[in-house]
Motif scaffolding. Sequence first.
Motif, PDB file in Angstrom:
ATOM      1  N   HIS A 149      -5.695  -5.608  -3.358  1.00  0.00           N
ATOM      2  CA  HIS A 149      -7.128  -5.897  -3.240  1.00  0.00           C
ATOM      3  C   HIS A 149      -7.475  -6.290  -1.801  1.00  0.00           C
ATOM      4  O   HIS A 149      -8.434  -5.770  -1.222  1.00  0.00           O
ATOM      5  CB  HIS A 149      -7.526  -7.011  -4.226  1.00  0.00           C
ATOM      6  CG  HIS A 149      -8.940  -7.424  -4.094  1.00  0.00           C
ATOM      7  ND1 HIS A 149      -9.981  -6.677  -4.614  1.00  0.00           N
ATOM      8  CD2 HIS A 149      -9.503  -8.492  -3.480  1.00  0.00           C
ATOM      9  CE1 HIS A 149     -11.127  -7.277  -4.329  1.00  0.00           C
ATOM     10  NE2 HIS A 149     -10.859  -8.377  -3.636  1.00  0.00           N
TER      11      HIS A 149
ATOM     12  N   VAL B 176       0.843  -1.205   0.000  1.00  0.00           N
ATOM     13  CA  VAL B 176       0.000   0.000   0.000  1.00  0.00           C
ATOM     14  C   VAL B 176       0.876   1.251   0.000  1.00  0.00           C
ATOM     15  O   VAL B 176       0.642   2.183  -0.774  1.00  0.00           O
ATOM     16  CB  VAL B 176      -0.970   0.003   1.211  1.00  0.00           C
ATOM     17  CG1 VAL B 176      -1.613   1.379   1.406  1.00  0.00           C
ATOM     18  CG2 VAL B 176      -2.041  -1.061   1.030  1.00  0.00           C
TER      19      VAL B 176
ATOM     20  N   ARG C 150     -11.109  -0.724   4.080  1.00  0.00           N
ATOM     21  CA  ARG C 150     -12.516  -0.315   4.011  1.00  0.00           C
ATOM     22  C   ARG C 150     -13.278  -0.786   5.238  1.00  0.00           C
ATOM     23  O   ARG C 150     -14.028  -0.020   5.850  1.00  0.00           O
ATOM     24  CB  ARG C 150     -13.176  -0.887   2.746  1.00  0.00           C
ATOM     25  CG  ARG C 150     -13.143   0.002   1.549  1.00  0.00           C
ATOM     26  CD  ARG C 150     -14.051  -0.501   0.438  1.00  0.00           C
ATOM     27  NE  ARG C 150     -13.813  -1.883   0.082  1.00  0.00           N
ATOM     28  CZ  ARG C 150     -12.906  -2.309  -0.806  1.00  0.00           C
ATOM     29  NH1 ARG C 150     -12.145  -1.424  -1.423  1.00  0.00           N
ATOM     30  NH2 ARG C 150     -12.771  -3.579  -1.077  1.00  0.00           N
TER      31      ARG C 150
ATOM     32  N   HIS D 292      -7.067  -3.234   0.527  1.00  0.00           N
ATOM     33  CA  HIS D 292      -8.184  -2.287   0.361  1.00  0.00           C
ATOM     34  C   HIS D 292      -9.407  -2.769   1.119  1.00  0.00           C
ATOM     35  O   HIS D 292     -10.085  -1.975   1.788  1.00  0.00           O
ATOM     36  CB  HIS D 292      -8.545  -2.124  -1.119  1.00  0.00           C
ATOM     37  CG  HIS D 292      -7.556  -1.340  -1.905  1.00  0.00           C
ATOM     38  ND1 HIS D 292      -7.414  -1.497  -3.257  1.00  0.00           N
ATOM     39  CD2 HIS D 292      -6.654  -0.392  -1.547  1.00  0.00           C
ATOM     40  CE1 HIS D 292      -6.478  -0.682  -3.697  1.00  0.00           C
ATOM     41  NE2 HIS D 292      -6.000  -0.007  -2.669  1.00  0.00           N
TER      42      HIS D 292
END
Length: 163
Positions: free
Chosen positions: A147, A118, A154, A150
């Motif tokens: 992926h 990241v 989230r 993230h």
Amino acid sequence: MAANAGASESAIEEVYRRRYSAFLRLGYALLGDGERARDAVQEAFAVALRARASFRGDGSLDGWLWRTFVNVCRQEQRRPSRTAVAGHQEQSGNGYEREWPEVRAALAALPEQERLVVFLRYYADLPYQEIGDAVGVERGTVAATLHHAHAKLRDAISSEVNA
């Protein structure tokens, strides 16, 4: 560059001049201290210059330099920070410490490999191939790692916001 050709001093210097601020941003993200980040950038490029003959040319020079930098940062992370030793928190004023606390906490909770990918993507603005070169994985693994990271970010941030 041909295999076993090494890297020239001028090519390494060109990357340093072009990407210094990106290296510094990533160093700050990984080390949390502006002075340690600056020292890590300098040390990584000094290491690269000393080891330039070992650059095989089977990946990009940028990727090789990012990998060198990440390794230097990992070594630096194992050392106690100067601010911890001095007993105070650095106030660098460079803006990186202004991240939302929820984001900072969610990033800190990621596994090291996900956090590093990241940071390389969003702090250093590297393309997937260079991230793969820097951490020693395939491009597809970078995409999958991002992926997963993230999704975790989230979930963590939405949990904080909805709490």
